[in-house]
Design an enzyme around this catalytic site. Structure first.
Site, PDB file in Angstrom:
ATOM      1  N   ASP A  80      68.329  39.986  29.998  1.00 22.58           N
ATOM      2  CA  ASP A  80      67.159  40.326  29.199  1.00 22.58           C
ATOM      3  C   ASP A  80      67.281  41.713  28.585  1.00 22.58           C
ATOM      4  O   ASP A  80      68.032  42.571  29.056  1.00 22.58           O
ATOM      5  CB  ASP A  80      65.887  40.239  30.042  1.00 22.58           C
ATOM      6  CG  ASP A  80      65.945  41.095  31.306  1.00 22.58           C
ATOM      7  OD1 ASP A  80      67.033  41.185  31.922  1.00 22.58           O
ATOM      8  OD2 ASP A  80      64.912  41.675  31.692  1.00 22.58           O
ATOM      9  N   ASP A 111      72.548  48.450  26.681  1.00 14.79           N
ATOM     10  CA  ASP A 111      71.767  48.078  27.872  1.00 14.79           C
ATOM     11  C   ASP A 111      71.409  46.591  27.835  1.00 14.79           C
ATOM     12  O   ASP A 111      70.346  46.221  27.359  1.00 14.79           O
ATOM     13  CB  ASP A 111      70.490  48.924  27.892  1.00 14.79           C
ATOM     14  CG  ASP A 111      69.625  48.680  29.108  1.00 14.79           C
ATOM     15  OD1 ASP A 111      70.117  48.092  30.080  1.00 14.79           O
ATOM     16  OD2 ASP A 111      68.435  49.072  29.080  1.00 14.79           O
ATOM     17  N   GLU A 145      65.373  41.929  34.628  1.00 18.42           N
ATOM     18  CA  GLU A 145      65.571  43.296  35.100  1.00 18.42           C
ATOM     19  C   GLU A 145      64.665  44.266  34.357  1.00 18.42           C
ATOM     20  O   GLU A 145      64.203  45.261  34.914  1.00 18.42           O
ATOM     21  CB  GLU A 145      67.041  43.694  34.913  1.00 18.42           C
ATOM     22  CG  GLU A 145      67.459  44.954  35.679  1.00 18.42           C
ATOM     23  CD  GLU A 145      67.224  46.237  34.906  1.00 18.42           C
ATOM     24  OE1 GLU A 145      67.340  47.324  35.518  1.00 18.42           O
ATOM     25  OE2 GLU A 145      66.923  46.188  33.690  1.00 18.42           O
ATOM     26  N   GLU A 146      64.399  43.965  33.088  1.00 15.10           N
ATOM     27  CA  GLU A 146      63.594  44.853  32.258  1.00 15.10           C
ATOM     28  C   GLU A 146      62.104  44.520  32.307  1.00 15.10           C
ATOM     29  O   GLU A 146      61.308  45.188  31.665  1.00 15.10           O
ATOM     30  CB  GLU A 146      64.046  44.758  30.783  1.00 15.10           C
ATOM     31  CG  GLU A 146      65.501  45.122  30.537  1.00 15.10           C
ATOM     32  CD  GLU A 146      65.764  46.607  30.593  1.00 15.10           C
ATOM     33  OE1 GLU A 146      64.890  47.357  31.088  1.00 15.10           O
ATOM     34  OE2 GLU A 146      66.842  47.030  30.154  1.00 15.10           O
ATOM     35  N   GLU A 173      75.209  48.320  35.869  1.00 11.08           N
ATOM     36  CA  GLU A 173      75.164  49.169  34.685  1.00 11.08           C
ATOM     37  C   GLU A 173      75.038  50.646  35.026  1.00 11.08           C
ATOM     38  O   GLU A 173      74.516  51.028  36.072  1.00 11.08           O
ATOM     39  CB  GLU A 173      73.996  48.768  33.798  1.00 11.08           C
ATOM     40  CG  GLU A 173      72.629  49.007  34.437  1.00 11.08           C
ATOM     41  CD  GLU A 173      71.485  48.530  33.584  1.00 11.08           C
ATOM     42  OE1 GLU A 173      71.492  48.798  32.368  1.00 11.08           O
ATOM     43  OE2 GLU A 173      70.567  47.895  34.135  1.00 11.08           O
TER      44      GLU A 173
END
Length: 399
Positions: A80, A111, A145-146, A173
């Site tokens: 995502d 990202d 994750e976001e 990341e």
């Protein structure tokens, strides 16, 4: 290389295809990501599973090691991306435009869709050269994750499926570096989202009432801003520190009141607090509670998000994965800087289960544009990252 050569490069094509999938919040549809990753697994001739973590899918690709009984290596990424403001972009955020300078524009270019396809590119090259790792390498592509507190990895790591993967170490990341060095992240600050519900005397706006919500808010806010300023001074006075080494406090929301001439009975303030790994969590919470008591009765603290302390990953001789990782980068002539991640990534969930994890995006000499407008990554930087991952994945998987 020039623009036409980059456009015809197979790895660049794969990266740009992934960037064109608008897996953007809110209400992400992961279908296209899952299908893209299943095609990548088929091209690599590797098995793929699609499992649920909460309501959304996780794609898991496995590269079997020579000694699969050993703990495995996870290469994690999230599918995502954060929302965009299209009018602020000079390129369409999901076109993956490539300009004459070799810059690839797209939400997720830093990202972190780049990292995901760099993993794939590194494994593609290693397999083509006949390499098979000692340990099984597992690629996990997680959702959400976001998206706040319901991360895919947070759900996945609690499952029987994940337990059976027998994970010994994880990559995830990092952040791009604006100079020659590459940043490696071995820890993360503790995330608190704190809401203060402040009750007080209500009445007419023409009076000087006592014990109003505004007075209490002013007292607590001043204390928190004084603490914030102490962290600013620490950064200013020590050039060896950066933002991940201090505690950040930011007022992010204010609510309350009905009209301009009415003193409200309730005000609410929300703070985003990222607590440094050197800070005593219990002591800091007590300080905040004491400030609320000093301000007067009627202040309720609500932790909307309160994560526990998670121990850093060791970056010393006690961690053989770290030694292999660092040696591989040293052999490439890469200069690294070890840091505490200023935000939050899925690595904290793995560390909370005792799994050592490093955050590392092989991006240097590049502006930090994650979550920003006109996010981009240069094609040559992207391809260099694949070569770096080839080296470090092989090294760590052969520990």
């Amino acid at each position: 290389m020039n623009k036409s050569q980059w456009e015809n490069n197979e790895e660049i094509k794969i990266f740009r295809e992934y960037l064109r999938i608008p897996s953007v919040h809110p209400n992400v549809d992961y279908t296209a990501c899952v299908e893209f990753l299943k095609r990548q697994a088929a091209d690599l001739e590797l098995p793929v599973d699609v499992v649920l973590a909460g309501l959304n899918p996780v794609v898991v690709i496995k590269w079997l090691g020579k000694q699969p009984e050993l703990p495995s290596i996870v290469l994690n990424s999230h599918m995502d991306v954060v929302p965009v403001f299209p009018d602020k972009w000079t390129h369409e955020p999901f076109n993956a435009d490539l300009d004459d300078e070799g810059r690839i524009f797209g939400r997720g270019s830093q990202d972190m869709k780049s990292v995901a396809t760099q993993y794939l590119g590194a494994i593609r090259s290693l397999k083509a050269n006949g390499h098979q790792p000692k340990r099984t390498v597992i690629l996990t592509f997680v959702p959400d994750e976001e998206g706040g507190v319901t991360q895919g990895m947070a759900n996945l790591i609690k499952s029987d499926y994940f337990r059976k993967l027998n994970v010994g170490f994880s990559f995830d990341e990092g952040i791009s570096s604006e100079d020659e060095t590459y940043d490696v992240f071995y820890a993360e600050r503790t995330v608190w989202h704190l809401r203060l519900k402040i009750s007080g005397t209500a009445g007419h706006g023409s009076l000087l009432l006592r014990n109003t919500a505004g007075q209490k808010l002013n007292y607590v806010l001043n204390k928190l801003m004084e603490f914030r300023e102490s962290q600013v001074k620490r950064l200013e006075e020590d050039s060896n520190m950066d933002i991940g080494d201090v505690t950040t406090v930011n007022l992010t929301q204010l609510h309350g009141g009905v009209q301009s001439n009415v003193v409200p009975p309730l005000l609410e303030a929300v703070f985003d607090i990222r607590v440094a790994i050197t800070e005593d969590l219990d002591a800091l919470e007590k300080r905040i509670r004491d400030w609320c008591t000093e301000a007067g009765d009627g202040i309720e603290l609500v932790f909307e998000w309160k994560e526990p302390y998670v121990a850093p990953t060791r970056i010393d001789a006690s961690n053989p994965y770290w030694l292999a990782f660092k040696k591989a980068l040293d052999e490439l002539g890469v200069t690294t800087r070890q840091r505490v991640f200023p935000g939050a990534t899925d690595s904290r969930f793995l560390r909370s289960f005792g799994i050592p994890a490093l955050g590392f995006s092989p991006i240097n000499n590049t502006p930090i544009l994650l979550h920003d407008h006109n996010e981009y990554l240069r094609a040559d930087t992207y391809l260099r990252g694949i070569e770096i991952y080839k080296k470090v994945i092989a090294a760590v998987a052969n520990v």
